[in-house]
Design a protein around this motif. Structure first.
Motif, PDB file in Angstrom:
ATOM      1  N   THR A 153       0.829  -1.213   0.000  1.00  0.00           N
ATOM      2  CA  THR A 153       0.000   0.000   0.000  1.00  0.00           C
ATOM      3  C   THR A 153       0.860   1.259   0.000  1.00  0.00           C
ATOM      4  O   THR A 153       0.624   2.192  -0.782  1.00  0.00           O
ATOM      5  CB  THR A 153      -0.925   0.016   1.237  1.00  0.00           C
ATOM      6  N   VAL A 154       1.864   1.281   0.875  1.00  0.00           N
ATOM      7  CA  VAL A 154       2.748   2.450   0.953  1.00  0.00           C
ATOM      8  C   VAL A 154       3.447   2.653  -0.385  1.00  0.00           C
ATOM      9  O   VAL A 154       3.524   3.770  -0.902  1.00  0.00           O
ATOM     10  CB  VAL A 154       3.780   2.285   2.093  1.00  0.00           C
ATOM     11  N   PHE A 155       3.929   1.551  -0.967  1.00  0.00           N
ATOM     12  CA  PHE A 155       4.619   1.680  -2.249  1.00  0.00           C
ATOM     13  C   PHE A 155       3.669   2.213  -3.322  1.00  0.00           C
ATOM     14  O   PHE A 155       4.032   3.089  -4.100  1.00  0.00           O
ATOM     15  CB  PHE A 155       5.235   0.348  -2.683  1.00  0.00           C
ATOM     16  N   PHE A 159       4.283   5.646  -5.142  1.00  0.00           N
ATOM     17  CA  PHE A 159       4.517   5.596  -6.582  1.00  0.00           C
ATOM     18  C   PHE A 159       3.575   6.550  -7.317  1.00  0.00           C
ATOM     19  O   PHE A 159       3.979   7.293  -8.207  1.00  0.00           O
ATOM     20  CB  PHE A 159       4.325   4.163  -7.082  1.00  0.00           C
ATOM     21  N   ALA A 160       2.303   6.559  -6.909  1.00  0.00           N
ATOM     22  CA  ALA A 160       1.320   7.452  -7.533  1.00  0.00           C
ATOM     23  C   ALA A 160       1.718   8.917  -7.336  1.00  0.00           C
ATOM     24  O   ALA A 160       1.533   9.753  -8.227  1.00  0.00           O
ATOM     25  CB  ALA A 160      -0.073   7.190  -6.961  1.00  0.00           C
ATOM     26  N   ARG A 161       2.290   9.221  -6.165  1.00  0.00           N
ATOM     27  CA  ARG A 161       2.727  10.611  -5.936  1.00  0.00           C
ATOM     28  C   ARG A 161       3.964  10.940  -6.765  1.00  0.00           C
ATOM     29  O   ARG A 161       4.106  12.042  -7.282  1.00  0.00           O
ATOM     30  CB  ARG A 161       3.069  10.815  -4.450  1.00  0.00           C
ATOM     31  N   TRP A 162       4.853   9.942  -6.839  1.00  0.00           N
ATOM     32  CA  TRP A 162       6.117  10.139  -7.555  1.00  0.00           C
ATOM     33  C   TRP A 162       5.859  10.524  -9.020  1.00  0.00           C
ATOM     34  O   TRP A 162       6.562  11.362  -9.585  1.00  0.00           O
ATOM     35  CB  TRP A 162       6.942   8.858  -7.466  1.00  0.00           C
ATOM     36  N   ILE A 163       4.847   9.891  -9.621  1.00  0.00           N
ATOM     37  CA  ILE A 163       4.585  10.178 -11.044  1.00  0.00           C
ATOM     38  C   ILE A 163       3.573  11.305 -11.244  1.00  0.00           C
ATOM     39  O   ILE A 163       3.223  11.632 -12.372  1.00  0.00           O
ATOM     40  CB  ILE A 163       4.116   8.918 -11.821  1.00  0.00           C
ATOM     41  N   ALA A 164       3.103  11.909 -10.139  1.00  0.00           N
ATOM     42  CA  ALA A 164       2.166  13.034 -10.285  1.00  0.00           C
ATOM     43  C   ALA A 164       2.891  14.229 -10.892  1.00  0.00           C
ATOM     44  O   ALA A 164       4.079  14.449 -10.631  1.00  0.00           O
ATOM     45  CB  ALA A 164       1.581  13.405  -8.923  1.00  0.00           C
ATOM     46  N   ASP A 168       8.743  16.346  -7.565  1.00  0.00           N
ATOM     47  CA  ASP A 168      10.131  16.114  -7.964  1.00  0.00           C
ATOM     48  C   ASP A 168      10.981  15.433  -6.902  1.00  0.00           C
ATOM     49  O   ASP A 168      12.186  15.240  -7.100  1.00  0.00           O
ATOM     50  CB  ASP A 168      10.785  17.414  -8.456  1.00  0.00           C
ATOM     51  N   ARG A 169      10.367  15.064  -5.781  1.00  0.00           N
ATOM     52  CA  ARG A 169      11.154  14.333  -4.773  1.00  0.00           C
ATOM     53  C   ARG A 169      11.451  12.913  -5.281  1.00  0.00           C
ATOM     54  O   ARG A 169      10.655  12.334  -6.019  1.00  0.00           O
ATOM     55  CB  ARG A 169      10.363  14.227  -3.461  1.00  0.00           C
ATOM     56  N   PRO A 170      12.573  12.329  -4.861  1.00  0.00           N
ATOM     57  CA  PRO A 170      12.832  10.938  -5.263  1.00  0.00           C
ATOM     58  C   PRO A 170      11.841   9.980  -4.600  1.00  0.00           C
ATOM     59  O   PRO A 170      11.304  10.263  -3.520  1.00  0.00           O
ATOM     60  CB  PRO A 170      14.259  10.672  -4.785  1.00  0.00           C
ATOM     61  N   ALA A 175       8.328   7.494  -0.304  1.00  0.00           N
ATOM     62  CA  ALA A 175       7.932   6.253   0.376  1.00  0.00           C
ATOM     63  C   ALA A 175       8.202   6.349   1.872  1.00  0.00           C
ATOM     64  O   ALA A 175       7.390   5.909   2.697  1.00  0.00           O
ATOM     65  CB  ALA A 175       8.671   5.067  -0.234  1.00  0.00           C
ATOM     66  N   SER A 176       9.329   6.952   2.219  1.00  0.00           N
ATOM     67  CA  SER A 176       9.665   7.090   3.633  1.00  0.00           C
ATOM     68  C   SER A 176       8.663   8.013   4.338  1.00  0.00           C
ATOM     69  O   SER A 176       8.232   7.751   5.472  1.00  0.00           O
ATOM     70  CB  SER A 176      11.097   7.618   3.730  1.00  0.00           C
TER      71      SER A 176
END
Lengths: 195, 195
Positions: A153-155, A159-164, A168-170, A175-176
Motif C-alpha cells: 500500500t505504501v509503495f 509511486f502514484a505521488r512520484w509520477i504526479a 520532484d522528490r525521489p 515512500a519514507s
C-alpha cells in the motif's frame, strides 16, 4: 537466424508505450510494436509473452528488490523497519529518469480495466512474496501479512505521488514519508482548517 | 404473474452455493439454480444479474456498515480508532450462524481465478469507499488511504481466520486482535522458540 538484438527489449517497450498511448492498448498489435522499431514479430515474442507483458516486464526483479530489502534489515528489527528497508531497496529501481516512462505506463493502465486488474494482481503477488520474506525473518502471522500489505500500500501511494505532475522528490523519500504517515495513524486527527 | 416469492433470494443463494460446491461454478447454470428451488430462471434474474452475483450479493450493505462505523467513531478519534469502529460495525453482519455459509462461499471462490479477481476488486472498492468516509471525518491523504487499506487488510485476515476450521471466536473479536497486531508492527520481532 534469430540473432540477439542489443537493446531490443527496451526499444520494444518504448515503442509499445507510445503506440498504446496514441492508439489505445486494444488497438495496438504485437506486429505494430515490432514494426515500429524495425524488428519482426518473432523477435517481439522472444522478449515478451504478449503485448500486455510489455507493461509488466521486470516484476521478478521488482519482487526481488523488496525481498533483498527485507533481508538487509538488521536483526531484531521491527516488522515496519523491515518494510522500510524493502521500500528503500525497491525505490532504487525507479531513479528519476524513469519517471516519464512510469507516468506514461500508468496512464495506459488507468484507461484499461483488464490492465488495472493485472496491476492489482501484481500488488497481491508482491504482498504475498513480502509476507513470505518477513516470515523468513521471524515475523509471525498475522503480523507478516499486515506488514507486507502495508508495504504494498505504501509503495502504491508513494509511486502514484512520484509520477504526479509537479512532483520532484525521489521515490525513496516519498515512500519514507508515506511510511511515516502509516506509523502516525494512531494519533488523533488534527482538524486543519483550510482557508 | 411475476409474483414475489418470500425468501426466494436466500433459497437461491443456498441452492447456488450447494451446486457450485458439488459441480463447480462454471458447470452450474442459472437455470440449474432456479430449478433446484422450484423457481423459474426469470425469478432468478429478478434477484441477481448473473450467477456470479449470487456470491457477491449484499456488497452495498457491507460497504455501508463500514461507513456507518467510521461515522460512529468519536470526534477527534485517531484514524485507526475510526477503523476499529468500522470493523466492529461490519463484523455485526457476520454472526456465528453465518460462518458455515461464508466458509462454503470462500471455498467456491478459492477454486476459481475469475471469482478471486472479483473478490480482490470488492476489497479495492471497500478500501476506496472507506478512504472517502475517513476524508469526510477530517482525515487527510495519504493517511485516509493508508487507514482504509489497513481496514480492508485487517478485515480480510480476520475473516479468513473466522471461517478457518476449529475457530470459534466471533469475527469482531478476531478483527480487534488483528488490528492490535497492526498497531504492534513497530515493535521489534520477538524470536519465539517453537518447541
Amino acid at each position: 537466424m534469430a540473432r540477439w538484438e542489443p537493446g531490443a527489449r527496451e526499444r520494444l517497450q518504448v515503442a509499445a508505450l507510445e503506440l498504446f498511448a496514441a492508439r489505445g492498448f486494444e488497438q495496438t498489435t504485437t506486429a505494430d510494436i515490432a514494426q515500429a522499431v524495425g524488428l519482426t514479430e518473432r523477435t517481439f515474442f522472444r522478449h515478451f509473452a504478449d503485448k500486455r507483458e510489455v507493461l509488466f516486464f521486470g516484476q521478478e526483479q521488482y519482487l526481488q528488490a523488496f525481498l533483498d530489502g527485507v533481508e538487509a534489515a538488521p536483526d531484531a528489527a521491527a516488522p515496519l523497519e523491515m518494510v522500510a528497508s524493502a521500500l528503500n531497496a525497491a525505490a532504487r529501481l525507479f531513479p528519476n529518469e524513469r519517471r516519464g516512462y512510469s507516468r506514461a505506463r500508468q496512464s495506459v493502465i488507468e484507461r484499461n480495466p483488464a490492465l488495472q486488474e493485472r496491476e492489482r494482481h501484481k500488488f497481491a503477488e508482491l504482498a504475498s512474496a513480502v509476507a513470505g520474506g518477513l516470515r523468513g525473518r521471524g515475523v509471525t502471522e498475522p503480523a507478516a501479512t499486515l506488514a507486507a500489505e502495508s508495504a504494498a500500500t505504501v509503495f502504491g501511494i508513494a509511486f502514484a505521488r512520484w509520477i504526479a505532475e509537479g512532483e520532484d522528490r525521489p521515490l525513496a523519500q516519498i515512500a519514507s514519508d508515506v511510511l511515516g504517515e502509516l506509523r502516525n495513524l494512531t494519533s488523533p486527527v488534527s482538524r486543519a482548517t483550510t482557508t
